[in-house]
Design a protein around this motif. Structure first.
Motif, PDB file in Angstrom:
ATOM      1  N   UNK A 352      -6.415   6.026   6.612  1.00 53.19           N
ATOM      2  CA  UNK A 352      -5.257   6.261   5.754  1.00 53.19           C
ATOM      3  C   UNK A 352      -4.473   4.973   5.540  1.00 53.19           C
ATOM      4  N   UNK A 357      -0.746  -0.905  -0.251  1.00 52.97           N
ATOM      5  CA  UNK A 357      -1.077  -1.866   0.808  1.00 52.97           C
ATOM      6  C   UNK A 357      -2.509  -2.377   0.642  1.00 52.97           C
ATOM      7  N   UNK A 359      -3.795  -5.193   1.411  1.00 54.96           N
ATOM      8  CA  UNK A 359      -4.304  -5.858   2.613  1.00 54.96           C
ATOM      9  C   UNK A 359      -4.915  -4.843   3.585  1.00 54.96           C
ATOM     10  N   UNK A 360      -4.187  -3.747   3.807  1.00 56.23           N
ATOM     11  CA  UNK A 360      -4.676  -2.759   4.756  1.00 56.23           C
ATOM     12  C   UNK A 360      -5.955  -2.096   4.226  1.00 56.23           C
ATOM     13  N   UNK A 362      -8.102  -3.436   2.282  1.00 61.40           N
ATOM     14  CA  UNK A 362      -9.148  -4.441   2.440  1.00 61.40           C
ATOM     15  C   UNK A 362      -9.654  -4.466   3.885  1.00 61.40           C
ATOM     16  N   UNK A 363      -8.708  -4.457   4.801  1.00 58.10           N
ATOM     17  CA  UNK A 363      -9.038  -4.448   6.237  1.00 58.10           C
ATOM     18  C   UNK A 363      -9.932  -3.256   6.575  1.00 58.10           C
ATOM     19  N   UNK A 364      -9.571  -2.096   6.050  1.00 58.41           N
ATOM     20  CA  UNK A 364     -10.327  -0.883   6.356  1.00 58.41           C
ATOM     21  C   UNK A 364     -11.703  -0.906   5.691  1.00 58.41           C
ATOM     22  N   UNK A 366     -13.556  -3.469   4.728  1.00 54.25           N
ATOM     23  CA  UNK A 366     -14.469  -4.443   5.343  1.00 54.25           C
ATOM     24  C   UNK A 366     -14.967  -3.939   6.685  1.00 54.25           C
TER      25      UNK A 366
END
Lengths: 414, 417
Positions: A352, A357, A359-360, A362-364, A366
């Motif tokens: 979630x 966001x 960035x978040x 993208x983080x998830x 990847x």
């Protein structure tokens, strides 16, 4: 007592373009199992006349039939297939404009509803979303039976929180004043009804949607060649319109492509008023070769796409419910869902994030692409979660709501 | 005779902060969250110290002074003691005061509260040794009884620990293993010589640790006289009642307003009313009682969840993936001889990280969720793996620097000869 329900809807599978028809199908099927008699009224669609016979469950012989369908003469078109007809974004004011004829059709549907209400025998009226609310109100006026309005979305959501169409907003507000109870598909939608429409919280019941296995689940994946090369596929599937946050998806795609060293392809399935804008955005970011726009897909085609994808992303800005992540889950595909969605209130086996966001997200993304274990664990748990979230519980809640309003009206008159 | 043996587990992990893909390679630390959320280790420690450690320590110190017969034991993880030194020396002092009474035994465990026994015996032994030195330094005692992380136990562990010189070991007294046998006796382990096994009486322990404030429980409210009666009933068919629980039971899991402190305050005197009852530390229990039989436990048993197995830490793909990849780094990490790399790698071994990734009952909003500072098990995994990616970069960098140094030295040597 077996409640008899006169239900007003707008669209119905397979001729639906949004979640409303799917929800109506799931709900009515489950209501049939709960021994509820439903008469489902749909505005007739001239071009789909023959198809309507397929709506009647009696034909497939699998389920007990407690549901019959009524259609009325009207030229109303489903509101999601043809954005040009129903609504368009005014390029100057950025406001959603509904065609004048649509409001007229809604009113005409309401007039027809008076005749139906006089002809049919029923105990309670249940109307889905604003296009059929007036029909519900008129049916109540004729019959004196209690009215339940079911909010799958509000005008406030449809406009992305900005520039709600005053005519539609007024229509919703008027219908609410005439209704006995409201159903909201999420706590989020209930909050909007309370905050933006001034409804008393006690009048609104939250009944989250359920999900059904698609009628045909035996489709194979697609894009085999691409997948065979080890390319991962990240999927967006939904209308390409401001409410669904497609622009955040494209921006995130760019960010992922900057940072992730594996092969990945972003697939955008859907159509809508921001379609061109999204294609241009991908081009200007120089990622056109990694972002594919397929156009809209429904039914088996959509199922096939879910099965193909490694990850589904729903970056909705405002999503009253949002069934799609569960549809993906049924095909073994994990999801990232925005916290600004009703589904995030019930679904736990998903990643979630706030829709803004990047960035978040993208983080998830990847991490899912990098770690097969994460993809597998999410997929496995989301599948069993989706199988649990059937329409049975929501249907039972509707039944108890029917009984409640029938009793209270009975006690008032008696 | 019924001896009562209290053992309290005191542990706090170094939680990994929200570590994103963008943090990798930027020199960002893993454990230094300073925000208002529960990933902030200092914040959590101070909160628990205020609610639990300090008031309970004070209460126990009074009780130990009042009743010279009263005995208790603690196991402190090394990472907990490190955090006390860093964030709350006052709390550390109050634990030292307790141990100084001579009525308190300190047990042995892995420094990092890790699952190292399952993945690397070498690493396991190093962590136990390191813990021993830490306990000596802080409390000036040397532990003789071992308890493994989360009471994870099997025959092999008893054998290994005996080789390391320990005379006793603790485990869960789970019905599935015990069958008709009682946890209120000492047992021996197949293949070992002398080491004695003490089993947790999970029913009586959990009455305090889990059920104390449960109003739906038939025995609620639990009073000291009522509990003492249950212990008294063991007289005649048992030697020692092992009450093993998390120390945070007092004031943190069971809040003060549940009456947990009053219960604890009244308990020693109440238990001592029965002439055949007394208190023992684990070492005293071993001195006092003989084993009554051999207990075969070839599979791992723990004190966690209904399953009492390893599934709290090792039941899904993300848990296995994360821990396996972490231990795969062992050789490379140690080869760097870089103390900060080695320390971070070890802090990442703490079992809590894998507990947070558990999805077993995630849907039911169960105790894993209650204890987790992350929004979901998946979020826990993502931060962990991103931190591990960063650690790998640091290892590569250290390797490179080391080989450059070796080359320089070789060149200089060559130039000299």
């Amino acid at each position: 007592m077996r409640p008899r329900v006169l239900m007003f809807g707008w669209e119905f599978p397979p001729h639906n373009s949004g979640g409303l028809g799917t929800a109506c199908l799931g709900l009515t099927r489950a209501l049939a199992k709960e021994e509820v008699d439903v008469t489902f009224v749909l505005p007739k669609r001239v071009d789909l006349k023959s198809d309507h016979t397929r709506f009647v469950f009696a034909d497939d012989g699998r389920e007990k039939v407690n549901i019959k369908f009524r259609k009325i003469d009207s030229i109303i078109q489903p509101y999601l297939t043809s954005d040009g007809y129903i609504k368009e974004l005014d390029r100057v004011t950025k406001k959603t404009i509904y065609g004048k004829s649509l409001i007229d059709e809604v009113k005409r549907y309401a007039q027809e509803a008076r005749i139906i209400a006089a002809e049919e025998d029923f105990d309670v009226i249940h109307a889905h979303d604003w296009l059929s609310f007036l029909a519900g109100v008129e049916a109540k006026k004729v019959s004196g039976k209690p009215l339940i309005l079911h909010f799958h979305a509000t005008e406030y959501d449809r406009s992305g929180g900005q520039g709600a169409n005053p005519e539609v907003f007024d229509l919703e507000t008027y219908s609410i004043s005439q209704a006995d109870r409201l159903v909201a598909v999420s706590g989020m939608t209930k909050n909007i009804l309370v905050d933006k429409y001034g409804v008393s919280p006690n009048k609104v019941e939250v009944i989250h949607n359920g999900i059904e296995m698609p009628d045909n689940n035996e489709v194979s994946a697609t894009l085999e060649d691409v997948k065979a090369q080890g390319t991962k596929i990240v999927l967006y599937l939904g209308r390409i319109t401001i409410q669904k946050g497609p622009d955040y998806f494209i921006q995130t795609a760019g960010r992922v492509l900057d940072l992730y060293d594996g092969k990945v392809l972003f697939v955008v399935v859907g159509s809508g008023d921001m379609h061109r804008q999204m294609i241009d955005q991908a081009a200007s970011m120089g990622i056109s070769d990694k972002v594919i726009f397929t156009g809209a897909m429904f039914g088996d085609e959509a199922t096939r796409m879910f099965k193909t994808a490694d990850l589904f992303v729903m970056p909705s800005v405002s999503e009253p419910f949002g069934l799609v992540p569960l549809e993906a889950a049924l095909q073994g595909t994990p999801a990232i869902i925005s916290k600004q969605s009703g589904i995030s209130e019930v679904m736990v086996d998903a990643l979630k994030t706030d829709f803004w966001d990047i960035d978040e997200m993208t983080n998830q993304i990847i991490n899912v692409l990098k770690h097969g274990s994460l993809q597998n664990t999410l997929a496995k748990n989301a599948l069993s979660e989706a199988k649990r979230l059937t329409w049975e519980v929501p249907a039972k809640k509707c039944v108890s709501l029917y009984n409640k309003v029938i009793r209270s009206v009975g006690s008032k008159t008696g | 005779m019924a001896s009562v043996c209290f053992y309290f587990q005191v542990h706090q992990p170094y939680r990994i902060k929200k570590y994103r893909i963008f943090d990798i390679g930027k020199g960002n630390e893993y454990f230094n969250d300073r925000s208002d959320c529960d990933l902030n280790n200092e914040k959590v420690l101070l909160k628990v110290a205020g609610k639990s450690y300090l008031p309970t320590n004070k209460l126990l110190l009074d009780l130990l002074k009042k009743h010279p017969e009263f005995k208790i034991s603690f196991s402190f993880s090394g990472v907990f003691l490190d955090q006390l030194e860093e964030f709350s020396p006052e709390t550390l002092l109050s634990f030292q005061e307790l141990v100084d009474t001579g009525q308190v035994e300190v047990l042995s465990e892995t420094y990092y509260h890790s699952l190292s026994f399952l993945y690397s015996r070498e690493e396991f032994k190093k962590q136990v040794e390191r813990h021993k030195r830490k306990i000596k330094k802080i409390f000036n005692v040397t532990p003789e009884i071992f308890r493994n992380t989360e009471l994870i136990y099997n025959n092999d562990l008893a054998w290994e620990v005996e080789q390391m010189g320990y005379k006793g070991i603790l485990a869960e007294g789970w019905d599935d293993i015990l069958g008709w046998r009682s946890p209120n006796f000492l047992y021996s382990t197949p293949g070992t010589k002398k080491i004695k096994l003490m089993l947790k009486n999970y029913k009586l322990s959990d009455d305090i640790a889990f059920r104390f404030s449960n109003k739906g429980w038939g025995e609620h409210p639990l009073t000291a006289p009522k509990f003492s009666n249950w212990v008294n009933a063991v007289n005649g068919n048992g030697n020692v009642v092992n009450l093993f629980m998390d120390y945070e039971t007092f004031g943190e899991h069971q809040w003060e307003d549940t009456g947990i402190f009053n219960f604890l305050k009244a308990l020693p005197a109440e238990l001592l009313k029965h002439p055949d009852n007394d208190f023992v530390t684990p070492s005293e229990a071993l001195e006092k009682y003989n084993t009554v039989g051999e207990l075969e436990m070839s599979h791992f048993v723990s004190w966690a969840d209904m399953e009492r197995d390893l599934s709290a830490w090792l039941s899904n793909d993300i848990q296995h993936d994360a821990i396996q990849k972490l231990y795969n780094l062992e050789k490379e990490v140690l080869a760097t001889e870089d103390s900060s790399i080695i320390e971070d790698w070890r802090r990442m071994q703490t079992s809590d990280h894998f507990y947070y990734m558990c999805t077993k009952y995630f849907n039911d909003g169960d105790v894993h969720k209650y204890f987790s500072p992350y929004d979901s098990p998946y979020e826990a995994f993502i931060s962990f793996m991103n931190a591990m990616s960063d650690l790998k970069l640091r290892i590569e960098k250290a390797k490179k620097e080391k080989s450059q140094k070796t080359n320089r030295v070789r060149k200089i040597k060559l130039s000299i000869t």
